[in-house]
Write a protein that holds these residues in place. Structure first.
Motif, PDB file in Angstrom:
ATOM      1  N   LYS A 237      -5.626  -1.712  -4.988  1.00 24.99           N
ATOM      2  CA  LYS A 237      -5.274  -0.557  -5.817  1.00 24.99           C
ATOM      3  C   LYS A 237      -3.859  -0.716  -6.372  1.00 24.99           C
ATOM      4  CE  LYS A 237      -6.366   3.577  -4.411  1.00 24.99           C
ATOM      5  NZ  LYS A 237      -6.574   4.787  -3.577  1.00 24.99           N
ATOM      6  N   SER A 238      -2.982  -1.291  -5.568  1.00 28.18           N
ATOM      7  CA  SER A 238      -1.614  -1.541  -6.033  1.00 28.18           C
ATOM      8  C   SER A 238      -1.610  -2.535  -7.186  1.00 28.18           C
ATOM      9  CB  SER A 238      -0.750  -2.077  -4.883  1.00 28.18           C
ATOM     10  OG  SER A 238      -0.545  -1.100  -3.886  1.00 28.18           O
ATOM     11  N   LEU A 239      -2.429  -3.584  -7.067  1.00 25.34           N
ATOM     12  CA  LEU A 239      -2.509  -4.577  -8.141  1.00 25.34           C
ATOM     13  C   LEU A 239      -3.029  -3.968  -9.445  1.00 25.34           C
ATOM     14  CD1 LEU A 239      -3.830  -7.849  -6.452  1.00 25.34           C
ATOM     15  CD2 LEU A 239      -1.606  -7.511  -7.519  1.00 25.34           C
ATOM     16  N   GLU A 240      -3.935  -2.998  -9.324  1.00 21.57           N
ATOM     17  CA  GLU A 240      -4.514  -2.377 -10.516  1.00 21.57           C
ATOM     18  C   GLU A 240      -3.479  -1.639 -11.354  1.00 21.57           C
ATOM     19  OE1 GLU A 240      -7.692   0.170  -9.390  1.00 21.57           O
ATOM     20  OE2 GLU A 240      -8.995  -1.461  -8.703  1.00 21.57           O
ATOM     21  N   ILE A 241      -2.438  -1.109 -10.718  1.00 20.68           N
ATOM     22  CA  ILE A 241      -1.437  -0.357 -11.483  1.00 20.68           C
ATOM     23  C   ILE A 241      -0.195  -1.195 -11.780  1.00 20.68           C
ATOM     24  CG2 ILE A 241      -2.260   1.862 -10.606  1.00 20.68           C
ATOM     25  CD1 ILE A 241       0.272   1.940  -8.821  1.00 20.68           C
ATOM     26  N   LEU A 242      -0.214  -2.478 -11.410  1.00 23.16           N
ATOM     27  CA  LEU A 242       0.897  -3.382 -11.700  1.00 23.16           C
ATOM     28  C   LEU A 242       0.723  -3.955 -13.105  1.00 23.16           C
ATOM     29  CD1 LEU A 242       3.424  -4.879 -10.521  1.00 23.16           C
ATOM     30  CD2 LEU A 242       1.835  -6.672  -9.781  1.00 23.16           C
ATOM     31  N   ARG A 243       1.762  -3.933 -13.897  1.00 26.13           N
ATOM     32  CA  ARG A 243       1.679  -4.428 -15.271  1.00 26.13           C
ATOM     33  C   ARG A 243       1.445  -5.937 -15.303  1.00 26.13           C
ATOM     34  NH1 ARG A 243       6.061  -7.440 -16.833  1.00 26.13           N
ATOM     35  NH2 ARG A 243       8.075  -7.023 -15.838  1.00 26.13           N
ATOM     36  N   ASN A 244       0.961  -6.416 -16.437  1.00 24.26           N
ATOM     37  CA  ASN A 244       0.869  -7.853 -16.651  1.00 24.26           C
ATOM     38  C   ASN A 244       2.264  -8.460 -16.533  1.00 24.26           C
ATOM     39  OD1 ASN A 244      -1.796  -7.361 -17.192  1.00 24.26           O
ATOM     40  ND2 ASN A 244      -1.745  -8.023 -19.324  1.00 24.26           N
ATOM     41  N   GLY A 245       2.370  -9.522 -15.740  1.00 22.08           N
ATOM     42  CA  GLY A 245       3.668 -10.150 -15.527  1.00 22.08           C
ATOM     43  C   GLY A 245       4.524  -9.462 -14.484  1.00 22.08           C
ATOM     44  N   GLY A 246       4.002  -8.392 -13.882  1.00 29.79           N
ATOM     45  CA  GLY A 246       4.749  -7.664 -12.857  1.00 29.79           C
ATOM     46  C   GLY A 246       4.725  -8.384 -11.514  1.00 29.79           C
ATOM     47  N   THR A 247       5.458  -7.830 -10.564  1.00 29.79           N
ATOM     48  CA  THR A 247       5.626  -8.468  -9.257  1.00 29.79           C
ATOM     49  C   THR A 247       5.215  -7.533  -8.135  1.00 29.79           C
ATOM     50  OG1 THR A 247       7.465  -9.847 -10.026  1.00 29.79           O
ATOM     51  CG2 THR A 247       7.328  -9.469  -7.657  1.00 29.79           C
ATOM     52  N   ILE A 248       4.473  -8.074  -7.177  1.00 33.77           N
ATOM     53  CA  ILE A 248       4.163  -7.345  -5.946  1.00 33.77           C
ATOM     54  C   ILE A 248       4.777  -8.113  -4.784  1.00 33.77           C
ATOM     55  CG2 ILE A 248       1.869  -8.458  -5.742  1.00 33.77           C
ATOM     56  CD1 ILE A 248       0.903  -5.756  -4.504  1.00 33.77           C
ATOM     57  N   VAL A 249       5.577  -7.421  -3.990  1.00 31.52           N
ATOM     58  CA  VAL A 249       6.225  -8.007  -2.818  1.00 31.52           C
ATOM     59  C   VAL A 249       5.611  -7.367  -1.578  1.00 31.52           C
ATOM     60  CG1 VAL A 249       8.401  -8.334  -1.566  1.00 31.52           C
ATOM     61  CG2 VAL A 249       8.394  -8.324  -4.077  1.00 31.52           C
ATOM     62  N   THR A 250       5.173  -8.185  -0.642  1.00 26.23           N
ATOM     63  CA  THR A 250       4.600  -7.655   0.595  1.00 26.23           C
ATOM     64  C   THR A 250       5.439  -8.070   1.793  1.00 26.23           C
ATOM     65  OG1 THR A 250       2.653  -7.644   2.045  1.00 26.23           O
ATOM     66  CG2 THR A 250       2.999  -9.625   0.703  1.00 26.23           C
ATOM     67  N   PHE A 251       5.697  -7.094   2.671  1.00 25.52           N
ATOM     68  CA  PHE A 251       6.465  -7.402   3.889  1.00 25.52           C
ATOM     69  C   PHE A 251       5.747  -6.915   5.136  1.00 25.52           C
ATOM     70  CE2 PHE A 251       7.771  -3.116   2.788  1.00 25.52           C
ATOM     71  CZ  PHE A 251       7.788  -2.468   4.014  1.00 25.52           C
ATOM     72  N   GLY A 252       4.551  -6.334   4.979  1.00 26.95           N
ATOM     73  CA  GLY A 252       3.852  -5.811   6.141  1.00 26.95           C
ATOM     74  C   GLY A 252       2.365  -5.682   5.872  1.00 26.95           C
ATOM     75  N   SER A 253       1.598  -5.365   6.912  1.00 29.39           N
ATOM     76  CA  SER A 253       0.140  -5.264   6.777  1.00 29.39           C
ATOM     77  C   SER A 253      -0.388  -4.330   7.868  1.00 29.39           C
ATOM     78  CB  SER A 253      -0.511  -6.641   6.882  1.00 29.39           C
ATOM     79  OG  SER A 253      -0.079  -7.310   8.054  1.00 29.39           O
ATOM     80  N   SER A 254      -0.023  -3.056   7.764  1.00 32.90           N
ATOM     81  CA  SER A 254      -0.345  -2.115   8.841  1.00 32.90           C
ATOM     82  C   SER A 254      -1.840  -1.848   8.968  1.00 32.90           C
ATOM     83  CB  SER A 254       0.411  -0.804   8.631  1.00 32.90           C
ATOM     84  OG  SER A 254       0.059  -0.199   7.402  1.00 32.90           O
ATOM     85  N   THR A 255      -2.643  -2.158   7.919  1.00 31.76           N
ATOM     86  CA  THR A 255      -4.093  -1.936   8.018  1.00 31.76           C
ATOM     87  C   THR A 255      -4.875  -3.231   8.188  1.00 31.76           C
ATOM     88  OG1 THR A 255      -4.327  -1.936   5.596  1.00 31.76           O
ATOM     89  CG2 THR A 255      -3.977   0.197   6.670  1.00 31.76           C
ATOM     90  N   GLY A 256      -4.194  -4.316   8.557  1.00 26.85           N
ATOM     91  CA  GLY A 256      -4.882  -5.576   8.828  1.00 26.85           C
ATOM     92  C   GLY A 256      -4.302  -6.726   8.035  1.00 26.85           C
ATOM     93  N   ASP A 257      -4.583  -7.947   8.499  1.00 26.59           N
ATOM     94  CA  ASP A 257      -3.983  -9.139   7.908  1.00 26.59           C
ATOM     95  C   ASP A 257      -4.880  -9.839   6.893  1.00 26.59           C
ATOM     96  OD1 ASP A 257      -1.835  -8.655   9.539  1.00 26.59           O
ATOM     97  OD2 ASP A 257      -2.416 -10.132  11.057  1.00 26.59           O
ATOM     98  N   GLN A 258      -6.187  -9.582   6.904  1.00 27.51           N
ATOM     99  CA  GLN A 258      -7.116 -10.283   6.022  1.00 27.51           C
ATOM    100  C   GLN A 258      -7.420  -9.440   4.795  1.00 27.51           C
ATOM    101  OE1 GLN A 258      -7.891 -13.465   6.807  1.00 27.51           O
ATOM    102  NE2 GLN A 258      -6.568 -13.140   8.591  1.00 27.51           N
ATOM    103  N   LEU A 259      -7.423 -10.102   3.632  1.00 23.25           N
ATOM    104  CA  LEU A 259      -7.530  -9.387   2.368  1.00 23.25           C
ATOM    105  C   LEU A 259      -8.475 -10.110   1.414  1.00 23.25           C
ATOM    106  CD1 LEU A 259      -6.205  -7.156   0.465  1.00 23.25           C
ATOM    107  CD2 LEU A 259      -4.590  -8.962  -0.186  1.00 23.25           C
ATOM    108  N   GLU A 260      -9.360  -9.359   0.727  1.00 19.03           N
ATOM    109  CA  GLU A 260     -10.145  -9.913  -0.361  1.00 19.03           C
ATOM    110  C   GLU A 260      -9.395  -9.682  -1.659  1.00 19.03           C
ATOM    111  OE1 GLU A 260     -14.217  -9.123  -0.912  1.00 19.03           O
ATOM    112  OE2 GLU A 260     -14.756  -9.484   1.187  1.00 19.03           O
ATOM    113  N   LEU A 261      -9.144 -10.763  -2.386  1.00 14.00           N
ATOM    114  CA  LEU A 261      -8.300 -10.693  -3.575  1.00 14.00           C
ATOM    115  C   LEU A 261      -9.027 -11.307  -4.761  1.00 14.00           C
ATOM    116  CD1 LEU A 261      -5.352  -9.954  -4.426  1.00 14.00           C
ATOM    117  CD2 LEU A 261      -4.750 -12.322  -3.922  1.00 14.00           C
TER     118      LEU A 261
END
Length: 331
Positions: A237-261
């Protein structure tokens, strides 16, 4: 010394409030008589990383107090100095990633949930005079994590739009305060309506419920930077609202470590995905200068006596806190 000790059993069942011998500082070290300490999610995680067969360990990474004794070769601080503790061990200069041997106070070495801690003198810094002892005691780990994620990794600039899911935790509240101080527009999200309201009161420009369709609520508006710590529950959901060329920084994973991307979505949009954790001593001192310049205070949930640690751990484990939980250790 009195301390919260983990030994013999994995998880919270291995915690107790007891006594250990305090240690004397050796060359390059100081002993700090702690006045306050701060609880972090890391203190939950280390309870399973510290094995039952390992020696007894004092947990805790954040703290503030007064230097009690100094070892040989220590000249820049002296007994009586009021200090806060940088919990990052062995990471001096700003770099792409921590160097080999980087550790954090509280595992594998004794931490701050005790009356005393012995640490390298270089891991102390003068306590910001405008902060209370409770505020100083909860500052370091969360504020340093937020500072590196926002400025070193996220390259935050004034005028950018920043999104922070999972508002309410210590790092997230620092992220919001830092981003606002730097001139950014800040959106936040939480499952809790109360936390959304508190985010607005703290300065958020918008607060979204985590169960909502963020893209729909924002009407297709995009953000420049997302700082993610929730993980699978919100990441896409975070990626969906990130602009083209934008940046997502992750420092934690409180709901689990495995992700479908969806990799195709990521690379077509030319978005940047970056990891971050803690920060260097150089960034730590930059962060202290930043908070003093802007007179930023940690958001304090509550302060409890050290012996009431179970109550504090329950509150953190159940995500009931707003900001940081402090331990009061000595007057």
């Amino acid at each position: 010394m009195k301390a919260i000790i983990h030994e013999g059993v994995a998880g919270r069942a291995g915690l107790s409030y007891g006594e250990l011998e305090k240690s004397d500082p050796v060359n390059g070290e100081v002993r700090v008589k702690l006045k306050t300490a701060g609880l972090n999610h890391r203190d939950l995680f280390v309870l399973n990383r510290h094995k039952p067969e390992d020696p007894a360990l004092v947990i805790g990474s954040d703290g503030a107090g007064v230097i009690d004794s100094v070892g040989e070769g220590v000249t820049h601080v002296k007994p009586g100095d009021e200090v806060i503790i940088n919990p990052g061990l062995g990471w001096k200069e700003k770099s792409d990633a921590p160097p080999a041997g980087f550790e954090i106070v509280g595992l594998p070495f004794h931490g701050t949930f005790a009356e005393y801690i012995t640490i390298p003198a270089e891991n102390t810094a003068p306590k910001p005079a405008y902060l209370t002892w409770e505020e100083a005691g909860v500052l370091s780990l969360s504020a340093l994590t937020a500072y590196r994620a926002l400025f070193t990794r996220g390259k935050l600039q004034s005028g950018m739009k920043v999104f922070i899911p999972g508002i309410g935790g210590g790092v997230a509240t620092f992220l919001m305060q830092f981003a606002k101080a730097a001139g950014a527009t800040v959106y936040a999200a939480s499952r809790s309506e109360e936390k959304c309201q508190r985010a607005l009161e703290l300065g958020a420009d918008k607060a979204l419920n985590s169960s909502e369709d963020w893209n729909g609520v924002l009407g297709g508006e995009k953000v420049d930077l997302v700082i993610e710590s929730v993980g699978p529950a919100t990441f896409n959901k975070s990626l969906e609202i990130l602009r083209n060329g934008g940046t997502i920084v992750t420092f934690g994973s409180s709901t689990g470590d495995q992700l479908e991307l969806n990799l195709r979505s990521l690379f077509y949009a030319q978005q940047n995905l970056l990891g971050s954790t803690m920060g260097s001593a150089e960034e730590y001192h930059e962060m202290l200068q930043f908070i003093e310049k802007h007179q930023i205070r940690p958001v304090l949930d509550q302060a409890l006596p050290l012996e009431e640690f179970e109550k504090a751990f329950d509150r953190l484990d159940n995500a009931e806190q707003w900001g940081k939980i402090a331990f009061k250790i000595s007057v």
